[in-house]
Design an enzyme around this catalytic site. Structure first.
Site, PDB file in Angstrom:
ATOM      1  N   ARG A 239      48.533  35.179  32.142  1.00  0.00           N
ATOM      2  CA  ARG A 239      47.228  35.577  31.612  1.00  0.00           C
ATOM      3  C   ARG A 239      47.361  36.696  30.588  1.00  0.00           C
ATOM      4  NH1 ARG A 239      44.092  38.806  36.519  1.00  0.00           N
ATOM      5  NH2 ARG A 239      45.668  40.421  36.885  1.00  0.00           N
TER       6      ARG A 239
ATOM      7  N   GLU B 152      37.078  34.424  42.678  1.00  0.00           N
ATOM      8  CA  GLU B 152      35.789  34.972  42.261  1.00  0.00           C
ATOM      9  C   GLU B 152      35.692  35.152  40.746  1.00  0.00           C
ATOM     10  OE1 GLU B 152      38.466  38.323  42.153  1.00  0.00           O
ATOM     11  OE2 GLU B 152      38.142  36.793  43.679  1.00  0.00           O
TER      12      GLU B 152
ATOM     13  N   GLU C 135      44.909  35.013  49.409  1.00  0.00           N
ATOM     14  CA  GLU C 135      45.770  35.380  48.297  1.00  0.00           C
ATOM     15  C   GLU C 135      46.616  34.184  47.863  1.00  0.00           C
ATOM     16  OE1 GLU C 135      45.738  38.233  46.721  1.00  0.00           O
ATOM     17  OE2 GLU C 135      44.344  39.255  48.078  1.00  0.00           O
TER      18      GLU C 135
ATOM     19  N   TYR D  43      36.366  30.237  47.524  1.00  0.00           N
ATOM     20  CA  TYR D  43      35.743  31.476  47.065  1.00  0.00           C
ATOM     21  C   TYR D  43      34.274  31.251  46.711  1.00  0.00           C
ATOM     22  CZ  TYR D  43      39.983  34.321  46.815  1.00  0.00           C
ATOM     23  OH  TYR D  43      41.093  35.062  47.128  1.00  0.00           O
TER      24      TYR D  43
ATOM     25  N   SER E  22      42.005  44.336  36.487  1.00  0.00           N
ATOM     26  CA  SER E  22      42.388  45.579  37.168  1.00  0.00           C
ATOM     27  C   SER E  22      43.893  45.767  37.232  1.00  0.00           C
ATOM     28  CB  SER E  22      41.805  45.605  38.585  1.00  0.00           C
ATOM     29  OG  SER E  22      42.273  44.498  39.340  1.00  0.00           O
TER      30      SER E  22
END
Length: 342
Positions: free
Chosen positions: A186, A239, A122, A153, A178
């Site tokens: 962002r 990812e 994280e 990753y 999500s």
């Protein structure tokens, strides 16, 4: 010579023969069990890595004795059996379980000199409670390139065969999100892009959730993917870049660390970096106005490279074995929080 003398001589010869045979047998056993010819080491002892709490899991997965063999580490054993604490060569602690107090450090039972590994994938923005871990851990496992056990990753590896054809494109830009929070950079950038660029939004934060197996086929239909990280930190490339964009066959439009960091992992012409544009309007115009010839140049790397993902915690933890011979003994992270937030 008397019969007694002959008997004594025969006994001496017989005894000498037995000693000779025993010596030859001993030399053969030393050869068999000792170093191989040329000075090569003998059988390598198995290294046991104890995983104190499996990440994000109520129950740990089944871990066969040869868990690390597929990753080229035949003498590495992963275990979640806490009774091995006294004998394990190293113990790994995943931070999320420490942060939420689902797992606690067995400080009173810690064997002297045993290396402890702090593990987290994280970002610092989503990592809390590090101030409680001063002077505890010897090594760090993370996506940071300066970690003791560096586990990205993903990465690009040489391609052995021809590259598969790119998926047909029917959309311009996609974004799977999500956890949409207006305070995040962002989200602000998306709000600025939306009036000028058609972006189809999927995921739990939208009205179009995707099943796990639907994500890549859905993104593959788009020319670009907004690989926007939820926070911007050193080496934090997840990812979103490797799987959702490159592996799916879309060009990643990245918001994260500086361009130079991405170029340490991928060719400079494999992605679009938002820092290269003076405004969201300029970025939108660049993406929407791109011709096919220019677009295809983003995939030049695919003829020689392929994407490899590192998403399995088994492989991540097996990397501890690979790095152990090269790691310093006795070092302690006295200020883990200061290091991670640097």
């Amino acid at each position: 010579m008397s019969n007694a003398g002959l008997s004594s001589t025969r006994r001496q010869r017989a005894w000498g023969g037995l000693v000779g045979v025993a010596l030859l047998l001993a030399l053969w056993l030393l050869w068999l069990l000792g170093p191989a010819p040329g000075g090569a080491p003998g059988p390598q002892p198995t290294v046991t890595i104890l995983v104190w709490h499996w990440p994000f899991a109520e129950q740990p997965p089944e871990l066969p004795h040869n868990t690390c063999t597929p990753y080229g580490l035949a003498h590495c054993r992963l275990s979640t059996d806490r009774s091995l604490l006294a004998s394990a060569d190293a113990v790994v602690f995943h931070h999320r379980e420490l942060e939420t107090r689902r797992s606690r450090l067995p400080l009173a039972q810690r064997p002297q000199g045993q290396p402890w590994v702090w593990a987290s994938m994280e970002s610092p923005s989503h990592t809390h409670g590090l101030h409680r871990l001063r002077g505890v851990f010897n090594w760090v496992l993370s996506y940071r390139r300066d970690s003791d056990i560096f586990v990205p990753y993903g990465r690009l590896e040489p391609r052995l065969g021809p590259a598969p054809p790119l998926p047909a494109k029917s959309g311009l830009a996609a974004w799977v999100v999500s956890n949409f929070q207006e305070r995040q950079l962002r989200a602000k950038l998306y709000r600025q892009l939306a009036p000028h660029l058609r972006v189809d939004v999927f995921g739990r934060a939208s009205r179009r959730p995707l099943c796990a197996d639907c994500l890549l086929p859905t993104v593959a239909r788009y020319r670009f993917y907004l690989a926007f990280e939820n926070s911007q930190h050193r080496d934090y490339i997840t990812e979103k870049f490797w799987r959702n964009a490159l592996a799916a066959g879309a060009v990643p439009v990245v918001l994260g660390p500086p361009r130079a960091t991405y170029e340490a992992f991928a060719p400079a012409d494999a992605f679009v970096h938002v820092d290269d544009f003076g405004s969201a309007f300029e970025l939108a115009a660049f993406l929407a106005g791109m011709n096919e010839s220019r677009y295809q140049r983003f995939f030049a790397w695919r003829s020689r490279l392929r994407v490899r993902l590192f998403s399995d915690w088994r492989e991540r933890f097996c990397a501890v074995c690979a790095r152990m011979p090269h790691l310093p003994r006795g070092r302690v992270y006295e200020d883990l929080e200061g290091w991670f937030r640097a």
